[in-house]
Scaffold this active site. Structure first.
Site, short mmCIF file in Angstrom:
data_model
loop_
_atom_site.label_atom_id
_atom_site.label_comp_id
_atom_site.label_asym_id
_atom_site.label_seq_id
_atom_site.Cartn_x
_atom_site.Cartn_y
_atom_site.Cartn_z
N GLU A 22 37.16 46.72 38.33
CA GLU A 22 38.20 44.67 38.81
C GLU A 22 39.80 45.53 40.77
O GLU A 22 39.73 46.10 39.92
CB GLU A 22 38.18 44.00 38.37
CG GLU A 22 39.54 43.19 38.14
CD GLU A 22 38.38 41.39 38.93
OE1 GLU A 22 37.37 41.90 40.00
OE2 GLU A 22 38.96 41.17 38.60
N ASP A 23 39.37 44.25 41.08
CA ASP A 23 40.05 45.14 42.46
C ASP A 23 41.52 44.99 42.09
O ASP A 23 42.93 46.29 41.86
CB ASP A 23 40.03 44.29 43.40
CG ASP A 23 39.75 42.97 43.52
OD1 ASP A 23 39.83 41.84 41.89
OD2 ASP A 23 39.33 42.05 44.56
N ASP A 48 44.34 39.25 37.45
CA ASP A 48 45.30 38.28 38.21
C ASP A 48 45.94 37.56 36.26
O ASP A 48 46.25 38.23 35.01
CB ASP A 48 44.88 37.10 39.17
CG ASP A 48 45.75 36.07 38.90
OD1 ASP A 48 47.46 36.18 38.44
OD2 ASP A 48 45.90 35.63 40.40
N PHE A 63 51.12 37.59 45.97
CA PHE A 63 49.65 37.46 46.55
C PHE A 63 49.82 38.91 47.40
O PHE A 63 50.05 38.95 48.11
CB PHE A 63 49.36 36.37 47.35
CG PHE A 63 48.10 36.35 47.89
CD1 PHE A 63 46.95 35.41 46.27
CD2 PHE A 63 47.40 36.63 48.38
CE1 PHE A 63 46.15 35.72 47.30
CE2 PHE A 63 46.27 36.33 48.86
CZ PHE A 63 45.30 35.99 48.12
N ARG A 69 40.26 42.71 54.33
CA ARG A 69 39.86 43.48 52.95
C ARG A 69 39.70 44.76 53.61
O ARG A 69 39.20 45.72 53.10
CB ARG A 69 38.29 42.56 52.85
CG ARG A 69 38.49 41.11 52.37
CD ARG A 69 36.62 41.78 51.29
NE ARG A 69 36.41 40.11 50.64
CZ ARG A 69 36.21 39.41 49.92
NH1 ARG A 69 37.13 40.00 49.29
NH2 ARG A 69 36.70 38.46 49.73
P1 IMP Z 1 41.95 36.40 37.74
O1 IMP Z 1 40.50 35.70 37.42
O2 IMP Z 1 42.52 35.91 37.21
O3 IMP Z 1 42.07 37.54 36.82
O4 IMP Z 1 41.38 36.80 38.83
C1 IMP Z 1 40.69 38.02 39.23
C2 IMP Z 1 40.15 37.59 40.92
O5 IMP Z 1 41.49 36.86 41.72
C3 IMP Z 1 40.26 39.25 41.17
O6 IMP Z 1 39.32 39.84 40.87
C4 IMP Z 1 40.80 39.05 42.81
O7 IMP Z 1 39.08 38.76 44.16
C5 IMP Z 1 41.21 37.14 43.24
N1 IMP Z 1 42.85 37.50 42.47
C6 IMP Z 1 43.59 37.92 42.48
N2 IMP Z 1 44.21 38.05 42.65
C7 IMP Z 1 44.79 38.42 43.77
C8 IMP Z 1 45.29 38.58 45.17
O8 IMP Z 1 46.97 38.60 45.10
N3 IMP Z 1 44.74 38.77 46.57
C9 IMP Z 1 43.36 38.51 46.23
N4 IMP Z 1 42.94 38.14 45.25
C10 IMP Z 1 43.24 38.56 44.28
MG MG Z 2 39.08 37.16 46.22
#
Ligand code: IMP
Ligand code: MG
Length: 187
Positions: free
Chosen positions: A109-110, A113, A159, A172
């Protein structure tokens, strides 16, 4: 005069630092899975499963840094829409799984969050009865509840964009991780 959104994001993690860390992670993974495979004669390739779209660049680099046999595949998930705050409502497209049961899977995963996306992907994999599921995230924010097995960088709750991460589809392609010119404010 440039349009506000077209100014380049400020560098938070330079491309060279990402490359160095991804190489380290690839070595560590290769060593860890070599040990695991050694205990299970005849084990098949590790399934490296990237979460689209954000992990496309990371998977491309990580795969080249892993020295054990892998198969590379992707699952598509989205939780953000076009905003900067996770909706908490994670959508995962149906996973095509030609690999059978009992596989070792690494979900890539990138950014972690809230951790809801990784959690949802890991749950969705249960139906394929994997032997092991581990998770790797390039970035991890402080609020993340999900304990990833491998993390590239711990970052603040801001962010970020670049190296696969987007802001409403933009940035991206940057080779580095950066902060948008408005300071990464949530909106
Ligand atoms: P989570 O489900 O809240 O952990 O969010 C994960 C997903 O939200 C990641 O796969 C990203 O696509 C997106 N995301 C979370 N934080 C960022 C950020 O700072 N920049 C861009 N995308 C984010
Ligand atoms: Mg995204």
């Amino acid at each position: 005069m440039h349009d506000r959104d077209s100014r380049l994001p400020e560098i938070l993690i330079p491309a060279e630092d990402i490359a160095r860390r991804v190489t380290e992670l690839g070595r560590k993974l290769s060593a860890d899975y070599t040990c695991a495979v050694a205990r299970n004669v005849g084990a098949e390739e590790l399934v490296v499963l990237g979460v689209l779209k954000g992990a496309f660049m990371l998977v491309a680099d990580l795969a080249r840094a892993i020295s054990i046999p892998v198969v590379v595949d992707f699952v598509r998930a989205a939780s953000y829409g076009s905003g900067r705050v996770s909706s908490g409502d994670v959508r995962i497209e149906p996973i095509a799984w030609p690999y059978g049961e009992g596989r070792d899977v690494l979900v890539v995963e990138d950014v972690l969050d809230t951790g809801k996306t990784l959690e949802a992907v890991v749950r969705a994999l249960e139906e394929f009865r994997p032997r092991s599921v581990k998770t790797l995230a390039l970035l991890r924010k402080p609020a993340a509840k999900w304990p990833a097995d491998y993390v590239g960088f711990e970052i603040e709750d801001t962010f970020v964009v670049g190296y696969g991460l987007d802001d409403a589809g933009k940035w991206r392609q940057l080779p580095y991780v950066g902060i948008p010119c408005d300071g990464g404010e949530r909106r």
